[in-house]
Design an enzyme around this catalytic site. Structure first.
Site, PDB file in Angstrom:
ATOM      1  CG  HIS A 181     -10.396   3.316   2.199  1.00  0.00           C
ATOM      2  ND1 HIS A 181     -10.998   3.657   3.361  1.00  0.00           N
ATOM      3  CD2 HIS A 181      -9.080   3.223   2.495  1.00  0.00           C
ATOM      4  CE1 HIS A 181     -10.092   3.795   4.315  1.00  0.00           C
ATOM      5  NE2 HIS A 181      -8.930   3.537   3.817  1.00  0.00           N
ATOM      6  CG  HIS A 210      -1.863   1.104   1.321  1.00  0.00           C
ATOM      7  ND1 HIS A 210      -2.986   1.179   0.536  1.00  0.00           N
ATOM      8  CD2 HIS A 210      -1.850   2.209   2.082  1.00  0.00           C
ATOM      9  CE1 HIS A 210      -3.629   2.292   0.824  1.00  0.00           C
ATOM     10  NE2 HIS A 210      -2.958   2.947   1.762  1.00  0.00           N
TER      11      HIS A 210
END
Lengths: 682, 232
Positions: free
Chosen positions: A87, A37
């Site tokens: 997300h 990430h």
């Protein structure tokens, strides 16, 4: 046993770089900072292939958001700031909070560039929602609730977006969000400690740190499976849009104050990796180190372990690097004028440490040095070599396949979003193929935004889907009369260690390069979301989701899709340059993108828009109109007007859509195409 | 213009007031003590104190509202939009006459309480001279505005609704763009199709939808309000 996502070889590399075993805090810090990430360790090599420069690019990929030139007003040069993120995992597990904090995070990415946030957009991919008790249906509803609750509260209009449903998202939805901001070119704030800032305070601002969002960065870099869902809930952050609303406004005030004083400063939002990730990156980017005392952090509860304070992802926090002589005035804005401590429990601005000349990253907790590492090692994770994979052959087909699903009218969804707060919205969500704002009061300069990405095409051909995503986003912006100036992408794929998933990712990058290359447009920001797969190890449909930013010199010349006059011609135009030429000559009365959807849905949308604009007009397509539907734009022009397209039909004085084999009242079509979303969202 | 923690429409609201030559200032909650010095008050849209309990319920009892209530009693003009309208109802300033107790609420939209963002039209339903704030409007004026709320449905007991009608408190109703008033034009199931309420004296007006969000910005209501404030 410490539960981290780092691979064994990465742990070895850390130990050898440190010359010792990492402490517990260090291990969690590396776990976050070296996560997929934060580091793009599996994707960076491919991302380097994307075009990123151009004459309108002020800040390209690498900072929290990209910056593009907008234009001049009153002797000042203005820019558009744009950021795009996913997300996905949080939204699958705790959909309301996951989606809301997605909006919260993307807004901070734009804010920290020194910008006023002027719009958001969302691209949503949900599973099969037909089972009333199924989780996909709960996700589809709660995600929209979350985006609506957060975006509406902070007062940023939702301008654009799309939604697709596909079984491939049953176990892993996609929630992609885009934020837009405005900043003067000479007032852009960078997320790096300024030259000469050694010894300057690091100022943490916002919500009191709690135990929420611990392990978030690593969580989004693992696959979701049923067994770990409960445990992972703690990794999801908790949104507080009301505090954010005040925090944003306080930041605007601080930006203005520091600019008035001619002070240099830096600002960055706290996202992945929390205090550690943010402070390490902002100091490393300036060529400095950092020293932080975790005991000075304002916390929501006593007794939090050092690693939770250091890397937990509590929301609604920012970090500033300001000159010591500015400190008192900045603290006063946050703590007194905007009274953060009265807005949420123990929210405030507080000095937690300092920029250091020595390039170490040091954390102290209860008088003990719990982390002391080379800041460069921490912030430059090694790349992961790709798996051996068989490249996906380019598809022979060059047009998208036939589709069985009905076109969708998404009114029931977008009515849930405030699209007009700030009073600058020229084309609200759903009123055109792109949303348009005029963000500078007193100026007619406009910004258009649209998103695209079709999972149906993606599941057949990731390369073509990515190229189409670029073309469709760009065309959507062009259709409202804006000049496309830049792109962002969010690449949502499966597990990069699996050859077949990695091959899909590579093919999609090919498609982006091809699409952007054709149009000569740069990617200025983006995000990669990997490990999107379900319990059985199947990846989501390859989903390159693209946003395009466009600029309007004068929003009074915006083009809407609404049909304007009976008897006018409907003309198919394939070339964007030809469309822009026609618009420049004021020959285009209305315009809609047809792209992958086809001709009938495009003219139907023009008729729907006509009704909304107060005219009961319809469209009649000629018998010879192509029904494979592949045209770029449908435009309305007055009969007799010059054009270089193919005439496909005309505007009629009744609200119907007529084609070779059917004739339907626009109201009936609207109702039929609204059904699925009305049932879900109204 | 009052700014509560959570107010989010302050910039566009103050911009429009100034466009009509209103000398308007944003007064932030931390500067509440300066409020008594002003001639008129506007409470803008957004949220206040997270709108806990009911929209506007906390703000109505905030120290910020004391000078507004005091000023309203003494005849100062007060305009509330959206959350501002909810606060005025919760403070009992509209319809008034209840010693500060609310007799109606703008509450959860029908049918299912969702936030709705939709362009609507509102129609002046009283004589323009009924309120100083509307006094420059044409009789039956129809104006575009944006409904953008989750709690905009007027609700009250039957007797209190009857009192609203009898006292000519329903200043604005939802209408079609051509001025026809019907339920189809009401986006939230509001009782009496009510979009705005005025107090007995006519100096306090609460309007749910946002006239200031029409682009390009223009609002006969804001113009009329500023004219009334500036009147000698």
């Amino acid at each position: 046993m410490i539960d981290v996502a780092l691979h064994a070889d990465e742990r070895q590399r850390i130990a050898s770089a440190l010359g010792r075993e990492p402490t517990r805090v260090e291990l969690y810090a590396f776990d976050a900072q070296w996560s997929e990430h934060c580091s793009y360790k599996s994707s960076r090599a491919q991302l380097r292939r994307l075009p990123v420069s151009g004459e309108d690019v002020v800040v390209g990929p690498g900072e929290d958001a990209g910056v593009l030139r907008l234009g001049e007003h009153d002797g000042e040069f203005y820019c558009v700031v744009v950021a795009h993120e996913s997300h996905n995992h949080p939204s699958q597990v705790v959909p309301f909070e996951g989606a809301a904090t997605g909006v919260g995070g993307i807004v901070r990415d734009v804010l920290c560039m020194g910008a006023q946030v002027v719009g958001i957009a969302d691209a949503l991919r949900f599973g099969d929602v037909s089972d009333p008790a199924g989780h996909p249906r709960h996700v589809a509803r709660a995600v929209v609730d979350g985006i609506s609750a957060y975006g509406n509260a902070i007062g940023v209009p939702n301008l654009a977006g799309d939604v697709h449903f596909h079984r491939g998202f049953d176990e892993n939805c996609l929630v992609n969000v885009v934020a837009l901001g405005i900043v003067k070119e000479n007032e852009i704030v960078h997320s790096r400690a300024p030259a000469g800032s050694s010894g300057w305070p690091l100022l943490l601002v916002g919500k009191a740190t709690d135990h929420s969002g611990f392990g978030g960065a690593a969580f989004s870099s693992l696959t979701l499976d049923g067994a770990s869902e409960v445990g992972n809930r703690g990794a999801v952050q908790v949104p507080d849009p009301f505090l954010k609303s005040v925090l944003m406004r306080a930041c605007y005030r601080v930006f203005a104050l520091l600019r008035e004083r001619g002070a240099v400063f830096a600002c960055k939002d706290l996202g992945a990796g929390g205090i550690m990730g943010c402070s390490a990156e902002i100091c490393a980017a300036g060529g400095y180190g950092a020293s932080i005392d975790l005991d000075r952090v304002n916390v929501a509860q006593e007794g939090l372990p050092a690693e939770v304070i250091a890397v937990g992802e509590t929301q609604e926090r920012m970090l500033f690097v300001v000159a010591p002589e500015m400190l008192d005035d900045v603290l006063a804005v946050f703590n007194d004028e905007f009274s953060l401590p009265q807005i949420a429990y123990n929210a405030r601005a507080v000095v937690i440490g300092a920029v250091t000349q020595e390039k170490r990253y040091v954390l102290v907790h209860r008088g003990e040095r719990v982390m002391d590492v080379d800041i460069e090692v921490l912030t430059t994770p090694p790349e992961v070599p790709p798996p051996r994979y068989d490249p996906i052959a380019p598809a022979t087909k060059t047009t998208p396949g036939d589709r069985e699903a009905l076109p969708q009218v998404t009114e029931a969804l977008y009515r849930r979003y405030d699209s007009v707060v700030r009073g600058c919205t020229v084309l609200p969500r759903g009123y055109g193929d792109a949303g348009v704002v005029a963000p500078i009061p007193g100026s007619h300069l406009g910004v258009a935004i649209a998103v695209a990405g079709d999972p149906e095409i993606g599941s057949h051909d990731p390369r073509l889907a990515a190229e189409y995503a670029v073309l469709e986003a760009v065309r959507s912006v062009a259709a409202v009369g804006a000049c496309p100036v830049g792109l962002t992408d969010c690449l949502n794929f499966g597990n990069p260690t699996k050859p077949e998933h990695y091959a899909q990712f590579v093919a999609a990058v090919d498609g982006l390069v091809r699409g952007a290359g054709k149009l000569n447009l740069p990617f200025v920001s983006g995000n990669v979301s990997l490990y999107n797969e379900g319990a059985r190890g199947e990846a989501v449909p390859p989903s390159a989701i693209v946003a395009c930013v466009g600029v309007l010199e004068d929003v009074r010349r915006v083009v809407t899709p609404g049909l304007k006059a009976a008897g006018a011609l409907l003309v198919a135009i394939d070339d964007i340059t030809e469309l822009q030429r026609m618009m420049a000559d004021d020959r285009v009365a209305a315009c809609a993108v047809a792209c992958s959807e086809g001709l009938v849905p495009a003219v139907a949308r023009m008729a729907f828009a006509s009704a909304r604009e107060g005219r009961a007009l319809g469209a009649e397509l000629h018998d010879a109109a192509p029904d494979d539907g592949f045209v770029a734009f449908v435009v309305e022009i007055a009969a007799g007007e010059h054009h270089a397209g193919r005439v496909v039909g005309r505007v009629v004085a009744e609200p119907v859509v007529r084609s070779r084999d059917r004739r339907e009242a626009t109201a009936d079509l609207y109702a039929a195409w609204s059904e699925r979303l009305t049932e879900l969202y109204a | 213009m009052l700014v509560f923690p959570g107010t989010n429409s302050e910039e566009e609201t103050v911009r429009l007031l100034r466009a009509y030559a209103g000398e308007a200032e944003l007064v932030h909650w931390s500067r509440a003590r300066t409020l008594p010095a002003y001639d008129a008050y506007v409470i803008a849209g957004g949220f206040a104190y997270e709108d806990r309990i009911r929209a506007g319920a906390i703000a109505a009892r905030d120290a910020m509202m004391e000078p507004v209530i005091d000023g309203a009693v003494r005849g100062k003009l007060v305009l509330g939009i959206c959350n501002g309208a909810q606060i005025l109802l919760e403070a009992g300033l509209v319809p008034g006459g209840s010693n500060g107790r609310p007799t109606a609420a703008f509450t959860r939209n029908a049918p299912n309480g969702h936030f709705i963002c939709k362009q609507v039209s509102v129609k002046l339903a009283v004589d323009p001279q009924r309120s100083a704030i509307t006094s420059s409007l044409a009789p039956g004026a129809v104006m575009p505005a944006w409904a953008a709320h989750a709690e905009g449905r007027l609700a009250a007991r039957a007797a209190d609704l009857a009192a609203l009608v009898d006292g000519e408190h329903v200043a604005f109703v939802y209408a079609r763009p051509d001025g026809v008033v019907d339920d189809g034009a009401t986006p939230n199931g509001s009782a009496l199709r009510c979009a705005g309420l005025v107090n007995r004296e006519g100096n306090v007006l609460a309007v749910m939808p946002h006239p200031e969000r029409i682009y390009p910005q223009h609002s006969p209501l804001f113009e009329s309000f500023v004219r009334a404030v500036n009147a000698p």
